[in-house]
Design a protein around this motif. Structure first.
Motif, PDB file in Angstrom:
ATOM      1  N   HIS A 107       0.880  -1.170   0.000  1.00  0.00           N
ATOM      2  CA  HIS A 107       0.000   0.000   0.000  1.00  0.00           C
ATOM      3  C   HIS A 107       0.916   1.218   0.000  1.00  0.00           C
ATOM      4  CE1 HIS A 107      -2.633   3.188   1.678  1.00  0.00           C
ATOM      5  NE2 HIS A 107      -3.536   2.595   0.902  1.00  0.00           N
ATOM      6  N   GLY A 108       1.074   1.805  -1.175  1.00  0.00           N
ATOM      7  CA  GLY A 108       2.072   2.850  -1.318  1.00  0.00           C
ATOM      8  C   GLY A 108       3.467   2.263  -1.171  1.00  0.00           C
ATOM      9  N   SER A 151      -6.631   2.276   1.901  1.00  0.00           N
ATOM     10  CA  SER A 151      -7.569   2.377   0.788  1.00  0.00           C
ATOM     11  C   SER A 151      -7.334   1.162  -0.109  1.00  0.00           C
ATOM     12  CB  SER A 151      -7.339   3.668  -0.005  1.00  0.00           C
ATOM     13  OG  SER A 151      -8.157   3.694  -1.155  1.00  0.00           O
ATOM     14  N   SER A 153      -8.394   0.365  -2.926  1.00  0.00           N
ATOM     15  CA  SER A 153      -8.157   0.659  -4.343  1.00  0.00           C
ATOM     16  C   SER A 153      -6.709   1.033  -4.623  1.00  0.00           C
ATOM     17  CB  SER A 153      -9.079   1.794  -4.806  1.00  0.00           C
ATOM     18  OG  SER A 153      -8.812   2.982  -4.085  1.00  0.00           O
ATOM     19  N   GLU A 154      -5.946   1.351  -3.584  1.00  0.00           N
ATOM     20  CA  GLU A 154      -4.547   1.732  -3.742  1.00  0.00           C
ATOM     21  C   GLU A 154      -3.594   0.582  -3.430  1.00  0.00           C
ATOM     22  OE1 GLU A 154      -3.957   5.132  -1.309  1.00  0.00           O
ATOM     23  OE2 GLU A 154      -5.297   6.421  -2.457  1.00  0.00           O
ATOM     24  N   THR A 156      -1.364  -2.423  -4.293  1.00  0.00           N
ATOM     25  CA  THR A 156      -0.673  -2.923  -5.481  1.00  0.00           C
ATOM     26  C   THR A 156      -0.127  -4.312  -5.177  1.00  0.00           C
ATOM     27  OG1 THR A 156       1.399  -1.832  -4.817  1.00  0.00           O
ATOM     28  CG2 THR A 156      -0.070  -0.623  -6.289  1.00  0.00           C
ATOM     29  N   ARG A 176      -2.421  -3.148 -10.198  1.00  0.00           N
ATOM     30  CA  ARG A 176      -3.507  -2.415  -9.548  1.00  0.00           C
ATOM     31  C   ARG A 176      -4.813  -3.177  -9.711  1.00  0.00           C
ATOM     32  NH1 ARG A 176      -1.874   2.255  -7.662  1.00  0.00           N
ATOM     33  NH2 ARG A 176       0.051   3.171  -8.465  1.00  0.00           N
TER      34      ARG A 176
END
Length: 306
Positions: A107-108, A151, A153-154, A156, A176
């Motif tokens: 996540h990020g 989130s 949706s974020e 990866t 993604r």
């Protein structure tokens, strides 16, 4: 006198190159022979691979990949396959006896989950059963908790399949999410990643708890156009061909957009086939019902006329 970048000490340039991502590092190597020599340092590419995909730091993978192969490994894994060989080889396709999965969920910049799985692909049971790989067992002791606000949706995901015999690799994740759904019965959130290859769908599902704060499972299956699981033998053949395919990097997130477009198109075709099949079955049922009614009425008439 004008300064030249080549006047800088090689150690300074090397330190700067280590801060670049893979595509930027490859682009710098095309600028000059001096920069190409520095950017081709195997240790730079090794550190880049390990920072991008922490699962590669597993002892079994560290001993598998020689230092000199990390640059070509990055090129194979970072880009998606774009062109498949059209001609069929006269020699039969050699299937690997083992397949290694290196899975990383981010996540990020934060790593949420990382795991390496070795799968025996030589047994008759595997070759004849639907292809499926699970990275987590649904047990409370193995649940992974998210920290902070996440989130979905974020998220990866990278799922690298490695053939330990040929050292070839392929990233089968769209990176993604292509869709985020909620299970109709359990209420769990399903974050899907997909890649369409040869009219087959590599379907990766990240299962999160109802509150979204726990990771309950990460699994991969391979399905055909009708949503039916593909057997291990056919799946391996497809994956081996995909590992042989050429790669192309477009940049600016265009690969993820292309993977999402292919997934949506695949799902539309599947839905269209199901609707067409349902209409045909409905028409067939109506015909059978009509014929049965005619036969029944004919029998009644024959009985009445006796």
């Amino acid at each position: 006198m004008a300064a030249n970048i080549q006047d800088l000490h090689p150690d300074i340039l090397t330190c700067a190159l280590r801060r670049l991502d893979g595509p930027s590092l490859a682009a710098v190597g095309c600028a000059s022979s001096h920069l190409r020599s520095l950017s081709s340092d195997p240790s730079i590419w090794r550190d880049l691979c390990l920072s991008t995909w922490p699962s590669l730091g597993h002892p079994s993978l560290l001993s598998l990949l020689p230092m000199s192969q990390y640059q070509s490994f990055f090129a194979s894994v970072f880009s998606f396959p774009c062109q498949f060989p059209q001609s069929q080889s006269l020699n039969p396709l050699v299937l690997p006896h083992k397949l290694i999965s290196a899975v990383d969920l981010h996540h990020g910049e934060n790593l949420i989950f990382s795991k390496v799985i070795e799968l025996d692909t030589s047994s008759d049971w595997f070759l004849g059963s639907p292809f499926r790989i699970d990275t987590l067992e649904e047990q409370s002791s193995q649940l992974v908790s998210f920290t902070g606000d996440i989130s979905l949706s974020e998220l990866t995901l990278s799922w690298i399949l490695i053939d330990p015999e040929s050292k070839k690799a392929l990233n089968v994740s769209s990176r993604r999410p292509v869709t985020i759904d909620r299970h109709w019965y359990t209420g769990e959130t399903l974050v899907r990643y997909g890649m369409v290859i040869h009219d087959l769908l590599i379907n990766i599902v990240v299962t999160c708890g109802e509150d979204g704060g726990h990771l309950r499972g990460v699994s991969m299956t391979i399905e055909d156009g009708d949503g039916i699981g593909v057997c291990g033998k056919e799946s391996l053949e497809m994956l081996m061909k995909a590992m042989e395919a050429t790669r192309k990097w477009k940049g600016n997130g265009k690969e993820e957009i292309e993977m999402s477009r292919r997934y949506d198109e695949f799902v539309r075709r599947r839905r269209s086939r199901k609707e067409s099949k349902a209409r045909k079955e409905c028409f067939f049922d109506l015909c059978c019902t009509g014929v049965s009614a005619v036969i029944f009425l004919s029998c009644l008439v024959l009985v009445a006329l006796r």
